[in-house]
Scaffold this motif. Structure first.
Motif, short mmCIF file in Angstrom:
data_model
loop_
_atom_site.label_atom_id
_atom_site.label_comp_id
_atom_site.label_asym_id
_atom_site.label_seq_id
_atom_site.Cartn_x
_atom_site.Cartn_y
_atom_site.Cartn_z
N PHE A 218 0.54 -12.53 23.57
CA PHE A 218 0.77 -13.12 22.26
C PHE A 218 1.02 -14.62 22.35
N ALA A 219 1.68 -15.06 23.42
CA ALA A 219 1.93 -16.49 23.60
C ALA A 219 0.63 -17.26 23.74
N VAL A 220 -0.33 -16.70 24.47
CA VAL A 220 -1.64 -17.36 24.63
C VAL A 220 -2.36 -17.41 23.29
N LEU A 221 -2.27 -16.34 22.52
CA LEU A 221 -2.89 -16.33 21.19
C LEU A 221 -2.31 -17.43 20.31
N LEU B 55 -9.29 -16.46 7.77
CA LEU B 55 -10.11 -15.40 8.35
C LEU B 55 -9.28 -14.31 9.04
N PRO B 56 -8.21 -14.64 9.78
CA PRO B 56 -7.48 -13.57 10.49
C PRO B 56 -6.52 -12.76 9.63
N LEU B 57 -6.34 -13.12 8.35
CA LEU B 57 -5.30 -12.46 7.56
C LEU B 57 -5.42 -10.94 7.54
N PRO B 58 -6.60 -10.37 7.33
CA PRO B 58 -6.67 -8.89 7.32
C PRO B 58 -6.39 -8.27 8.69
N SER B 59 -6.47 -9.08 9.76
CA SER B 59 -6.28 -8.56 11.11
C SER B 59 -4.86 -8.69 11.62
N LEU B 60 -3.96 -9.26 10.84
CA LEU B 60 -2.60 -9.50 11.34
C LEU B 60 -1.89 -8.22 11.79
N PRO B 61 -1.99 -7.10 11.03
CA PRO B 61 -1.34 -5.87 11.53
C PRO B 61 -1.93 -5.41 12.86
N ALA B 62 -3.26 -5.51 13.02
CA ALA B 62 -3.89 -5.07 14.27
C ALA B 62 -3.48 -5.97 15.43
N ILE B 63 -3.36 -7.28 15.17
CA ILE B 63 -2.93 -8.21 16.22
C ILE B 63 -1.50 -7.88 16.64
N VAL C 200 1.14 -15.63 13.40
CA VAL C 200 -0.22 -16.11 13.63
C VAL C 200 -0.62 -17.11 12.54
N LEU C 201 -0.18 -16.85 11.31
CA LEU C 201 -0.43 -17.79 10.21
C LEU C 201 0.57 -18.92 10.21
N ALA C 202 1.85 -18.60 10.42
CA ALA C 202 2.90 -19.61 10.35
C ALA C 202 2.71 -20.71 11.39
N VAL C 203 2.36 -20.33 12.61
CA VAL C 203 2.16 -21.31 13.67
C VAL C 203 0.98 -22.22 13.33
#
Length: 384
Positions: A91-94, A21-29, A43-46
């Motif tokens: 970002f650490a909390v995310l 679900l978050p893949l399209p949002s990775l640049p915005a994140i 975000v995906l790797a973790v």
């Protein structure tokens, strides 16, 4: 009273929703937290790094304490992780939220497979696995599209809020309708018992051969997922929006292959589906490698060979999992956990290789692993 199948499929698919679900949002994140383009990929790797090992935890726990309490607890954990991602101020909390998401989501498919094994014998296991594969086939394809729509409508945090809401809805349904299937629970469970359980499962030649067929199938799919964006967008010149439609190839192949697999299992011919599916995966992956030397490498030819691979995957994967779990009635959770962890781990390796040796070569390697594993599979033992 049996658990409604759609509820079981929802439990099984929620981890894949969180992954895609978050893949399209990775640049915005990445822009929000000023971590650079590579930071978004974390975000995906973790998530994937946590997803595989946590599968090894939930299966044995469900063998000891039951499937139902593990499902309810992990859905709550998943919802908490999703909410933490949605409100993250750093970002650490995310990333911490993503770990919690992965920990909770890892249980779903493991427990669903174990419950199917608990409740069925012989060909019924394979039919259940095929139905489950078909039911969740659309998740990896449609989750990014949904994620893009949520991001466009309300920003990247909306996707995580949606994941939390879905998890809580499934939790409410599961609390009412999920039926416990583990009636022969392990008496004790500790680190040594878990290690012995995994050693016992891995010692089975039948398990090893069939789970490596499944790993080859999933590895090829992961390699395609990792390598296809660059190939289709940069190599073939497609726009990202058009490329987002191409994962539907996988959905069609898995659904068709899974439907044929169910029919074969009804007739007591699970082995035929396993063999035919593995041959198709090998043909599709080797065919993709052959396209370039033959001067045929283009998006349509790649689509044809990929269609062959995923059709074979739909045929082989349910039978491979049914066969891998067939000997483990009393500790199906442990067997399903180990099988799932091997499958995801192999997929992660294949995805990494796709970036080094290219997607076609990585997929061909996965097809060869599946075929070699089928060749050494113990003879004369199959589900009927």
């Amino acid at each position: 009273m049996a658990t409604p199948f759609l509820l079981l499929a929802a439990v099984a698919g929620i981890g894949q929703v969180a992954a895609n679900l978050p893949l399209p949002s990775l640049p915005a994140i990445a822009e929000t937290f000023r971590v650079g383009p590579g930071g978004g990929e974390l975000v995906l790797a973790v998530f994937l790094a946590a997803f595989a090992p946590f599968q090894l935890v939930w299966g044995p726990l469900s063998d000891r304490h039951g499937r139902r309490p593990v499902v309810l607890g992990t859905l709550g954990l998943f919802a908490a992780g999703s909410l933490l991602c949605a409100v993250a101020t750093s970002f650490a909390v995310l990333l911490a939220g993503r770990v919690l998401q992965a920990a909770g989501g890892a249980a779903g498919l493991v427990i669903a497979r174990a419950m199917i094994r608990d409740a069925n014998e012989g060909a019924g296991v394979g039919r259940g696995m095929a139905a489950l594969s078909m039911a969740i086939a659309a998740v990896p394809a449609f989750s990014p599209l949904l994620g893009a729509a949520l991001d466009l409508a309300a920003g990247w945090r909306a996707g995580f809020l949606f994941s939390a809401a879905v998890a809580l809805a499934i939790l409410a349904l599961a609390a009412r309708a999920l039926v416990e299937t583990n009636i022969s629970r392990l008496v004790v469970l500790d680190a040594r018992a878990i290690a012995r359980g995994y050693r016992g499962v891995w010692a089975s030649p039948r398990f090893r051969a069939n789970v490596l067929v499944a790993a080859g199938a999933m590895g090829g799919l992961f390699a395609f997922g990792a390598g296809s964006p660059e190939l289709y967008i940069i190599g073939f010149g497609l726009t990202p929006a058009v490329y987002a439609l191409y994962p539907l190839i996988a959905v069609g192949g898995v659904v068709i292959g899974g439907g044929v697999a169910r029919q074969l299992m009804k007739r007591g011919r699970a082995t035929a589906g396993l063999a035919t599916g593995t041959v198709l995966m090998l043909a599709g992956s080797l065919g993709m490698v052959a396209l370039d030397p033959l001067g045929l490498f283009g998006k349509h030819a790649v689509n044809v060979t990929m269609s062959l691979f995923v059709l074979g995957l739909g045929l082989a994967l349910p039978a491979a999992f049914a066969e891998a779990l067939a000997e483990f009635k009393g500790n199906a959770g442990t067997a399903a956990s180990l099988a799932g962890a091997i499958q995801i781990g192999f997929g992660a390796v294949a995805a990494a290789l796709a970036g080094v040796i290219g997607m076609p070569a990585a997929m061909a390697g996965c097809g060869l692993v599946a075929a070699a594993s089928l060749a050494v599979r113990p003879a004369g033992r199959h589900s009927t």
